[in-house]
Design a protein around this motif. Structure first.
Motif, PDB file in Angstrom:
ATOM      1  N   UNK A 114      88.694   4.591  48.420  1.00 37.83           N
ATOM      2  CA  UNK A 114      88.002   3.303  48.382  1.00 37.83           C
ATOM      3  C   UNK A 114      87.202   3.190  47.094  1.00 37.83           C
ATOM      4  N   UNK A 115      86.857   1.963  46.759  1.00 39.81           N
ATOM      5  CA  UNK A 115      85.991   1.711  45.610  1.00 39.81           C
ATOM      6  C   UNK A 115      84.817   0.880  46.091  1.00 39.81           C
ATOM      7  N   UNK A 116      83.613   1.381  45.906  1.00 38.90           N
ATOM      8  CA  UNK A 116      82.405   0.703  46.369  1.00 38.90           C
ATOM      9  C   UNK A 116      81.527   0.408  45.175  1.00 38.90           C
ATOM     10  N   UNK A 139      83.812   6.700  59.376  1.00 37.40           N
ATOM     11  CA  UNK A 139      83.394   6.280  58.041  1.00 37.40           C
ATOM     12  C   UNK A 139      82.210   7.121  57.598  1.00 37.40           C
ATOM     13  N   UNK A 140      82.025   7.226  56.281  1.00 41.02           N
ATOM     14  CA  UNK A 140      80.974   8.097  55.760  1.00 41.02           C
ATOM     15  C   UNK A 140      80.268   7.471  54.578  1.00 41.02           C
ATOM     16  N   UNK A 148      89.465  13.575  47.421  1.00 40.02           N
ATOM     17  CA  UNK A 148      88.462  14.641  47.301  1.00 40.02           C
ATOM     18  C   UNK A 148      88.019  15.125  48.676  1.00 40.02           C
ATOM     19  N   UNK A 149      87.734  14.170  49.573  1.00 38.81           N
ATOM     20  CA  UNK A 149      87.304  14.547  50.922  1.00 38.81           C
ATOM     21  C   UNK A 149      88.409  15.306  51.646  1.00 38.81           C
ATOM     22  N   UNK A 150      89.662  14.860  51.512  1.00 41.60           N
ATOM     23  CA  UNK A 150      90.773  15.575  52.158  1.00 41.60           C
ATOM     24  C   UNK A 150      90.839  17.030  51.679  1.00 41.60           C
ATOM     25  N   UNK A 168      93.021  17.261  68.415  1.00 40.56           N
ATOM     26  CA  UNK A 168      94.354  17.859  68.367  1.00 40.56           C
ATOM     27  C   UNK A 168      94.619  18.684  69.618  1.00 40.56           C
ATOM     28  N   UNK A 169      93.621  19.443  70.037  1.00 44.50           N
ATOM     29  CA  UNK A 169      93.767  20.271  71.231  1.00 44.50           C
ATOM     30  C   UNK A 169      93.998  19.428  72.471  1.00 44.50           C
ATOM     31  N   UNK A 170      93.394  18.234  72.506  1.00 44.05           N
ATOM     32  CA  UNK A 170      93.542  17.341  73.662  1.00 44.05           C
ATOM     33  C   UNK A 170      94.699  16.364  73.500  1.00 44.05           C
ATOM     34  N   UNK A 171      95.506  16.519  72.451  1.00 42.23           N
ATOM     35  CA  UNK A 171      96.649  15.643  72.177  1.00 42.23           C
ATOM     36  C   UNK A 171      96.218  14.194  71.988  1.00 42.23           C
ATOM     37  N   UNK A 172      95.082  14.008  71.319  1.00 41.65           N
ATOM     38  CA  UNK A 172      94.584  12.668  70.979  1.00 41.65           C
ATOM     39  C   UNK A 172      94.925  12.402  69.515  1.00 41.65           C
ATOM     40  N   UNK A 173      95.428  11.230  69.233  1.00 44.70           N
ATOM     41  CA  UNK A 173      95.804  10.886  67.860  1.00 44.70           C
ATOM     42  C   UNK A 173      94.615  11.041  66.933  1.00 44.70           C
ATOM     43  N   UNK A 174      94.832  11.522  65.710  1.00 38.94           N
ATOM     44  CA  UNK A 174      93.711  11.706  64.787  1.00 38.94           C
ATOM     45  C   UNK A 174      93.128  10.387  64.328  1.00 38.94           C
ATOM     46  N   UNK A 175      91.831  10.428  63.980  1.00 40.99           N
ATOM     47  CA  UNK A 175      91.198   9.243  63.395  1.00 40.99           C
ATOM     48  C   UNK A 175      91.441   9.230  61.890  1.00 40.99           C
ATOM     49  N   UNK A 176      91.203   8.064  61.282  1.00 40.72           N
ATOM     50  CA  UNK A 176      91.217   7.927  59.831  1.00 40.72           C
ATOM     51  C   UNK A 176      89.839   8.271  59.296  1.00 40.72           C
ATOM     52  N   UNK A 177      89.780   9.028  58.222  1.00 38.32           N
ATOM     53  CA  UNK A 177      88.513   9.363  57.570  1.00 38.32           C
ATOM     54  C   UNK A 177      88.352   8.424  56.374  1.00 38.32           C
ATOM     55  N   UNK A 178      87.381   7.518  56.454  1.00 39.66           N
ATOM     56  CA  UNK A 178      87.196   6.492  55.434  1.00 39.66           C
ATOM     57  C   UNK A 178      85.891   6.750  54.689  1.00 39.66           C
ATOM     58  N   UNK A 179      86.005   7.286  53.482  1.00 39.81           N
ATOM     59  CA  UNK A 179      84.836   7.634  52.672  1.00 39.81           C
ATOM     60  C   UNK A 179      84.385   6.401  51.890  1.00 39.81           C
ATOM     61  N   UNK A 180      83.099   6.071  51.971  1.00 34.70           N
ATOM     62  CA  UNK A 180      82.536   4.941  51.235  1.00 34.70           C
ATOM     63  C   UNK A 180      81.576   5.400  50.139  1.00 34.70           C
ATOM     64  N   UNK A 181      81.540   6.697  49.878  1.00 39.54           N
ATOM     65  CA  UNK A 181      80.683   7.237  48.823  1.00 39.54           C
ATOM     66  C   UNK A 181      81.404   7.179  47.480  1.00 39.54           C
ATOM     67  N   UNK A 182      80.617   7.086  46.416  1.00 39.25           N
ATOM     68  CA  UNK A 182      81.175   6.986  45.068  1.00 39.25           C
ATOM     69  C   UNK A 182      81.560   8.358  44.505  1.00 39.25           C
TER      70      UNK A 182
END
Length: 253
Positions: free
Chosen positions: A247-249, A148-149, A218-220, A197-211
Motif C-alpha cells: 500500500x501507499x499512504x 490491518x496495521x 517487507x512485512x511478509x 491453520x490448525x483449525x482449518x480456517x482460511x487465512x486473513x489478509x495482512x494489510x500494512x498501512x505503515x510507510x
C-alpha cells in the motif's frame, strides 16, 4: 485608570457574563440523538455490526482514515466489516473510548470550515499487554478476514540496516521462547495464523498501512522469517499462502 475617558479612545464598560454554561455530555450511543442535527453520525444500526477487521495500532491514522472509510462501507449495508482495534503497547485509547461505546468525533477541516463527524465503525478496543489472549481470539475468529496495521516502523522489529527481522530484538527473543502470549507484532500475527491453520480456517489478509518500503513484501519477509524460526513449515505457509498487499499512504491526520 479603569472608568476614565481617555481622549482619542473609546471607553467600554462590560457587564459580567451571567449566562449559565451548558453542561458537557459525554458522547455515547445513548446520547447520539441529542446531537445537533447538522452533525453527521452513523447511518446504520450499530447493534447489527459484526467484526471483520482487526487493526493493530488504533492511533490517529486508523481513526481518521481506515475507520472512516469502513464507516462508509457499513452505511452502504455491509455490516460484517466492523473493526476491533488492539494496541500492542498501551491501554490509553481503549480506556478513553470504552465509556463512549467506541464512538468518537472526527473533525474534517477544509476551505468551507470544520465539519464534525461521529464515526461508529469501531466495535471494540483491546490492549495487548492486558488482553493478549482476547486479541488472538479475535484474530483467529473466522469472521476476521483482514488484519490491518499502523504500528510504525519499529513495530515490525526489523533491522534498520537490512530490512530483515531483527532476531536479537528482546521482544522477538521472548516470543520465540514463549509462544503462548506473544507481544511483538510478528509474534501476534504468526500465532494467529498458526491457530487458524490448525483449525482449518482460511487465512486473513495482512494489510500494512505503515510507510515501509514495499510494506507488504517487507512485512511478509519479516513474519515468514519469524514463523520459520518457530516452525519451518509454518514459515513456508506464510510466505506462500498469506496475502500481504503493498500500500501507499500519504495523508495528514
Amino acid at each position: 485608570m479603569p472608568g476614565q475617558n481617555v481622549p482619542g479612545r473609546t471607553h467600554v464598560v462590560t457587564a459580567p457574563d451571567t449566562r449559565v454554561p451548558t453542561p458537557l455530555v459525554r458522547l455515547s450511543q445513548a446520547t447520539l440523538g441529542a446531537l445537533d442535527a447538522s452533525i453527521q453520525r452513523p447511518r446504520y444500526d450499530r447493534s447489527m455490526v459484526s467484526p471483520g477487521i482487526v487493526h493493530l495500532g488504533p492511533g490517529a491514522f486508523c481513526r481518521a482514515h481506515l475507520a472512516l472509510y469502513t464507516d462508509d462501507v457499513l452505511a452502504a449495508g455491509a455490516l460484517d466489516w466492523g473493526i476491533v482495534g488492539a494496541d500492542p503497547l498501551s491501554a490509553a485509547i481503549r480506556d478513553a473510548l470504552v465509556e463512549q461505546d467506541w464512538l468518537y468525533t472526527l473533525l474534517v477541516r477544509g476551505p468551507e470550515g470544520d465539519r464534525p463527524r461521529i464515526v461508529g465503525s469501531l466495535v471494540g478496543l483491546l490492549s495487548v499487554p492486558d488482553e493478549g489472549e482476547a486479541t488472538l481470539r479475535h484474530m483467529a475468529d473466522p469472521r476476521t478476514r483482514i488484519v490491518t496495521l499502523t504500528v510504525s516502523e519499529k513495530g515490525y522489529c526489523q533491522d534498520a540496516a537490512t530490512g530483515e527481522l531483527d532476531e536479537t530484538h528482546p521482544a522477538i527473543r521472548a516470543d520465540l521462547v514463549g509462544t503462548a502470549s506473544p507481544r511483538s507484532v510478528p509474534g501476534l500475527l504468526t500465532e494467529a495464523i498458526r491457530r487458524r491453520r490448525e483449525a482449518a480456517i482460511a487465512p486473513f489478509t495482512v494489510l500494512v498501512c505503515d510507510n515501509l518500503p514495499q510494506n507488504g513484501a517487507t512485512a511478509r519477509r519479516i513474519i515468514a522469517r519469524f514463523a520459520g524460526l518457530r516452525d519451518p513449515d509454518l514459515g513456508r505457509f506464510i510466505a506462500e499462502a498469506i496475502a500481504f498487499p503493498c500500500t501507499m499512504v500519504d495523508r495528514i491526520t
